[in-house]
Design a protein around this motif. Structure first.
Motif, PDB file in Angstrom:
ATOM      1  N   PRO A 195       0.810  -1.228   0.000  1.00 34.77           N
ATOM      2  CA  PRO A 195       0.000   0.000   0.000  1.00 34.77           C
ATOM      3  C   PRO A 195       0.840   1.274   0.000  1.00 34.77           C
ATOM      4  N   LEU A 196       2.024   1.237   0.618  1.00 38.57           N
ATOM      5  CA  LEU A 196       2.896   2.404   0.597  1.00 38.57           C
ATOM      6  C   LEU A 196       3.362   2.700  -0.819  1.00 38.57           C
ATOM      7  N   LEU A 197       3.731   1.672  -1.564  1.00 40.60           N
ATOM      8  CA  LEU A 197       4.145   1.867  -2.946  1.00 40.60           C
ATOM      9  C   LEU A 197       2.981   2.374  -3.782  1.00 40.60           C
ATOM     10  N   TRP A 198       1.773   1.824  -3.584  1.00 37.80           N
ATOM     11  CA  TRP A 198       0.601   2.311  -4.316  1.00 37.80           C
ATOM     12  C   TRP A 198       0.332   3.781  -4.006  1.00 37.80           C
ATOM     13  N   THR A 199       0.475   4.162  -2.744  1.00 39.20           N
ATOM     14  CA  THR A 199       0.245   5.555  -2.354  1.00 39.20           C
ATOM     15  C   THR A 199       1.257   6.475  -3.021  1.00 39.20           C
ATOM     16  N   LEU A 200       2.521   6.075  -3.015  1.00 41.50           N
ATOM     17  CA  LEU A 200       3.547   6.895  -3.641  1.00 41.50           C
ATOM     18  C   LEU A 200       3.333   7.019  -5.144  1.00 41.50           C
ATOM     19  N   MET A 201       2.933   5.944  -5.789  1.00 40.43           N
ATOM     20  CA  MET A 201       2.684   6.007  -7.229  1.00 40.43           C
ATOM     21  C   MET A 201       1.468   6.876  -7.543  1.00 40.43           C
ATOM     22  N   CYS A 202       0.429   6.793  -6.734  1.00 39.83           N
ATOM     23  CA  CYS A 202      -0.742   7.646  -6.943  1.00 39.83           C
ATOM     24  C   CYS A 202      -0.401   9.112  -6.720  1.00 39.83           C
ATOM     25  N   LEU A 203       0.415   9.392  -5.715  1.00 36.27           N
ATOM     26  CA  LEU A 203       0.855  10.773  -5.506  1.00 36.27           C
ATOM     27  C   LEU A 203       1.713  11.266  -6.668  1.00 36.27           C
ATOM     28  N   ILE A 218       1.934  14.881 -11.398  1.00 35.71           N
ATOM     29  CA  ILE A 218       2.048  15.050 -12.849  1.00 35.71           C
ATOM     30  C   ILE A 218       0.786  15.692 -13.407  1.00 35.71           C
ATOM     31  N   LEU A 219      -0.370  15.226 -12.964  1.00 40.25           N
ATOM     32  CA  LEU A 219      -1.624  15.799 -13.455  1.00 40.25           C
ATOM     33  C   LEU A 219      -1.845  17.211 -12.933  1.00 40.25           C
ATOM     34  N   LEU A 220      -1.365  17.504 -11.746  1.00 39.79           N
ATOM     35  CA  LEU A 220      -1.536  18.826 -11.160  1.00 39.79           C
ATOM     36  C   LEU A 220      -0.762  19.889 -11.927  1.00 39.79           C
ATOM     37  N   PHE A 221       0.450  19.567 -12.338  1.00 42.62           N
ATOM     38  CA  PHE A 221       1.293  20.546 -13.011  1.00 42.62           C
ATOM     39  C   PHE A 221       1.209  20.483 -14.532  1.00 42.62           C
ATOM     40  N   PRO A 273      -3.383  14.420 -19.843  1.00 47.60           N
ATOM     41  CA  PRO A 273      -2.710  13.567 -20.820  1.00 47.60           C
ATOM     42  C   PRO A 273      -3.406  12.232 -21.097  1.00 47.60           C
ATOM     43  N   LEU A 274      -4.446  11.904 -20.343  1.00 41.03           N
ATOM     44  CA  LEU A 274      -5.078  10.597 -20.489  1.00 41.03           C
ATOM     45  C   LEU A 274      -6.522  10.739 -20.942  1.00 41.03           C
ATOM     46  N   GLU A 275      -6.954   9.761 -21.681  1.00 43.20           N
ATOM     47  CA  GLU A 275      -8.373   9.675 -22.034  1.00 43.20           C
ATOM     48  C   GLU A 275      -9.095   8.952 -20.901  1.00 43.20           C
TER      49      GLU A 275
END
Length: 76
Positions: A6-14, A19-22, A27-29
């Motif tokens: 879950p820590l890795l999933w959290t870091l990847m989601c962040l 990326i989406l914030l800035f 970039p995705l459909e």
């Protein structure tokens, strides 16, 4: 593994969130988002279990652990 996955999933989601914030353009459909989420979940589980496997294999501290580290970097 119950903490690391879950820590890795959290870091990847962040990471995706930043990326989406800035990025001014999304970039995705909408249809590509579910497969990407499934891939992130599978990648998180597989990487954590691979790290545990490598750590178990080289618990005794053999001299060729640097070769496996290099291979892990190439695979990732």
């Amino acid at each position: 593994a119950l903490v690391d996955i879950p820590l890795l999933w959290t870091l990847m989601c962040l990471m995706f969130g930043v990326i989406l914030l800035f990025n001014p353009v999304f970039p995705l459909e909408s249809w590509t988002l579910p497969p990407m989420i499934i891939c992130v979940i599978g990648y998180g589980v597989s990487v954590v279990l691979l790290i545990y496997l490598i750590a178990f294999k080289f618990r005794a501290g053999r001299s060729n652990r640097y070769i496996w580290s290099f291979i892990f970097i190439l695979v990732s």
